[in-house]
Design a protein around this motif. Sequence first.
Motif, mmCIF file in Angstrom:
data_model
loop_
_atom_site.group_PDB
_atom_site.id
_atom_site.type_symbol
_atom_site.label_atom_id
_atom_site.label_comp_id
_atom_site.label_asym_id
_atom_site.label_seq_id
_atom_site.Cartn_x
_atom_site.Cartn_y
_atom_site.Cartn_z
ATOM 1 N N GLU A 1 0.997 -1.073 -0.353
ATOM 2 C CA GLU A 1 0.308 -0.015 0.054
ATOM 3 C C GLU A 1 0.864 1.281 -0.066
ATOM 4 N N GLU A 2 0.441 2.153 -0.752
ATOM 5 C CA GLU A 2 1.462 3.495 -1.164
ATOM 6 C C GLU A 2 0.973 4.013 -0.491
ATOM 7 N N ARG A 3 1.530 5.119 0.520
ATOM 8 C CA ARG A 3 0.599 5.885 1.602
ATOM 9 C C ARG A 3 1.507 7.340 1.788
ATOM 10 N N PRO A 4 0.562 7.859 1.307
ATOM 11 C CA PRO A 4 1.131 9.647 1.180
ATOM 12 C C PRO A 4 2.854 9.541 2.367
ATOM 13 N N ALA A 5 3.278 10.809 1.276
ATOM 14 C CA ALA A 5 4.931 10.926 2.142
ATOM 15 C C ALA A 5 4.432 12.088 3.601
ATOM 16 N N LEU A 6 4.462 11.825 4.574
ATOM 17 C CA LEU A 6 4.952 12.487 5.612
ATOM 18 C C LEU A 6 6.231 13.108 6.036
ATOM 19 N N GLY A 7 6.568 14.131 6.315
ATOM 20 C CA GLY A 7 7.635 14.794 6.753
ATOM 21 C C GLY A 7 8.100 15.378 5.498
ATOM 22 N N ALA A 8 9.726 15.201 6.239
ATOM 23 C CA ALA A 8 10.826 15.794 5.773
ATOM 24 C C ALA A 8 12.081 15.288 6.196
ATOM 25 N N GLY A 9 13.009 15.465 5.023
ATOM 26 C CA GLY A 9 14.828 14.768 5.114
ATOM 27 C C GLY A 9 14.814 13.901 5.348
ATOM 28 N N SER A 10 16.009 12.986 5.882
ATOM 29 C CA SER A 10 16.234 11.652 5.733
ATOM 30 C C SER A 10 15.200 10.676 6.324
ATOM 31 N N PRO A 11 15.554 9.655 5.919
ATOM 32 C CA PRO A 11 15.158 8.341 5.534
ATOM 33 C C PRO A 11 14.615 8.161 7.715
ATOM 34 N N PRO A 12 14.221 7.619 7.937
ATOM 35 C CA PRO A 12 14.202 6.729 9.439
ATOM 36 C C PRO A 12 14.984 5.611 10.256
ATOM 37 N N GLY A 13 15.413 6.031 11.226
ATOM 38 C CA GLY A 13 16.667 4.820 11.682
ATOM 39 C C GLY A 13 16.591 4.859 12.661
ATOM 40 N N ALA A 14 17.175 4.327 13.322
ATOM 41 C CA ALA A 14 17.293 3.901 15.155
ATOM 42 C C ALA A 14 17.310 4.811 15.765
ATOM 43 N N GLN A 15 18.252 6.058 15.127
ATOM 44 C CA GLN A 15 18.280 7.307 16.737
ATOM 45 C C GLN A 15 16.790 8.003 15.737
ATOM 46 N N HIS A 16 15.516 8.173 14.968
ATOM 47 C CA HIS A 16 14.546 8.740 14.860
ATOM 48 C C HIS A 16 13.657 7.732 15.822
ATOM 49 N N VAL A 17 13.475 6.680 16.165
ATOM 50 C CA VAL A 17 12.447 5.759 17.085
ATOM 51 C C VAL A 17 13.488 6.464 18.280
ATOM 52 N N ASP A 18 14.087 6.758 18.730
ATOM 53 C CA ASP A 18 15.005 7.585 19.791
ATOM 54 C C ASP A 18 14.036 8.451 20.089
ATOM 55 N N ALA A 19 14.673 9.455 19.394
ATOM 56 C CA ALA A 19 13.924 11.445 18.487
ATOM 57 C C ALA A 19 12.653 10.684 19.247
ATOM 58 N N ALA A 20 11.838 10.288 18.557
ATOM 59 C CA ALA A 20 10.609 10.059 18.664
ATOM 60 C C ALA A 20 9.723 9.991 20.284
ATOM 61 N N LEU A 21 10.145 8.936 20.909
ATOM 62 C CA LEU A 21 9.974 8.565 22.151
ATOM 63 C C LEU A 21 10.646 10.059 23.054
ATOM 64 N N ARG A 22 11.143 10.171 23.033
ATOM 65 C CA ARG A 22 11.554 11.981 23.595
ATOM 66 C C ARG A 22 11.317 12.306 23.112
ATOM 67 N N LEU A 23 10.259 13.146 21.756
ATOM 68 C CA LEU A 23 9.284 14.299 21.963
ATOM 69 C C LEU A 23 7.856 14.198 22.463
ATOM 70 N N VAL A 24 8.068 12.880 22.816
ATOM 71 C CA VAL A 24 6.467 12.711 22.847
ATOM 72 C C VAL A 24 6.902 13.113 24.872
ATOM 73 N N GLU A 25 7.868 12.308 25.438
ATOM 74 C CA GLU A 25 8.012 12.651 27.161
ATOM 75 C C GLU A 25 8.003 14.267 27.228
ATOM 76 N N ARG A 26 8.749 15.136 26.245
ATOM 77 C CA ARG A 26 8.465 16.483 26.102
ATOM 78 C C ARG A 26 7.019 16.880 25.971
ATOM 79 N N THR A 27 6.690 16.497 25.123
ATOM 80 C CA THR A 27 5.333 17.049 25.283
ATOM 81 C C THR A 27 4.737 16.714 26.626
ATOM 82 N N THR A 28 4.770 15.528 27.244
ATOM 83 C CA THR A 28 4.083 15.345 28.049
ATOM 84 C C THR A 28 4.096 16.054 29.477
#
Length: 314
Positions: A268-295
């Motif tokens: 299934e080809e879904r619309p693109a979201l965001g911009a920049g580099s393809p995701p990697g392990a560092q982005h998984v950690d960054a996403a969790l930190r973003l959620v924590e900071r938002t909390t």
Amino acid sequence: MLTLPVSAALAVAGVAVDRWLGEPRRAHPLVAFGRYASRIEAHLNTGRRGRPLGLLAWLAWLAAVAPPVVVAALLCALLPWPLAWATHVALLWFALGARSLAEHIAPIGAALARRDLVAARELTGRIVSRDTAEADATALSRAAVESALENGNDAIFGALFWFAIAGGPGALAFRLANTLDAMWGYRTPRFLRFGWAAARIDDVLNWIPARLTAASYALLGDTRMALRCWREQAHRWESPNAGPVMASGAGSLNVLLGGAAVYHGVIEERPALGAGSPPGAQHVDAALRLVERTTILWLAALLAMAFVSVATHV
């Protein structure tokens, strides 16, 4: 009705309890609710080949959600204030899933960081509906980041929003509505005519929280890129609430999400979201930190509003 200062203090307490205990390991109330909802669906879902179930779909939703929410509201209203406040905190704890979200997603990032694709595939397959058996590291990272961003809204911020509006019963109603959407809100032959009400109600309850979440993600990262992605990309996403949340979050993190994903053996080809580099392990950690900071941001905002409320009444 809780005053704003009390509501803010209890919200902090609920988040602290979730961080301390996480979701119940045994006898989770959602398991019992899921069985109850399944029985309702088995008895009332009779329109699989006929016209959409109109009133019956709404009644099914009410039959599932109203009894526990009414009981919760009565307990909060009738119990002495120490027990009532404890009940509000317990209900918010039940509605939250911040620790559970981190516990499910952080190991994916760790497995990807050590290049253990076998473990990463197994761990990712537990939290997403897409096929992960042949997924590469980029696809697994993408799935984990998308799940972290979207479920940050569903498992944390939506519950906090409705807790601020209606206390523990409000958070409970949101969690149960979100659960029914996950159970009934599919466009399959079985649920297309029955689950539409659950899907629409979840969309309505999530509309404001999702946009507040998107704004928070934007504020705490690359704000300009997040707002641009939200404005230009969110409307392309099928879900009216997941689109803003994930587009803003992806832009905030400068990562590229969306694209191809495999569901039940079909690409299934879904619309693109965001911009920049393809995701990697560092982005998984960054996403969790973003959620924590938002909390932290949301709790700080609640406490600030409570302080202003007290100060203006002194």
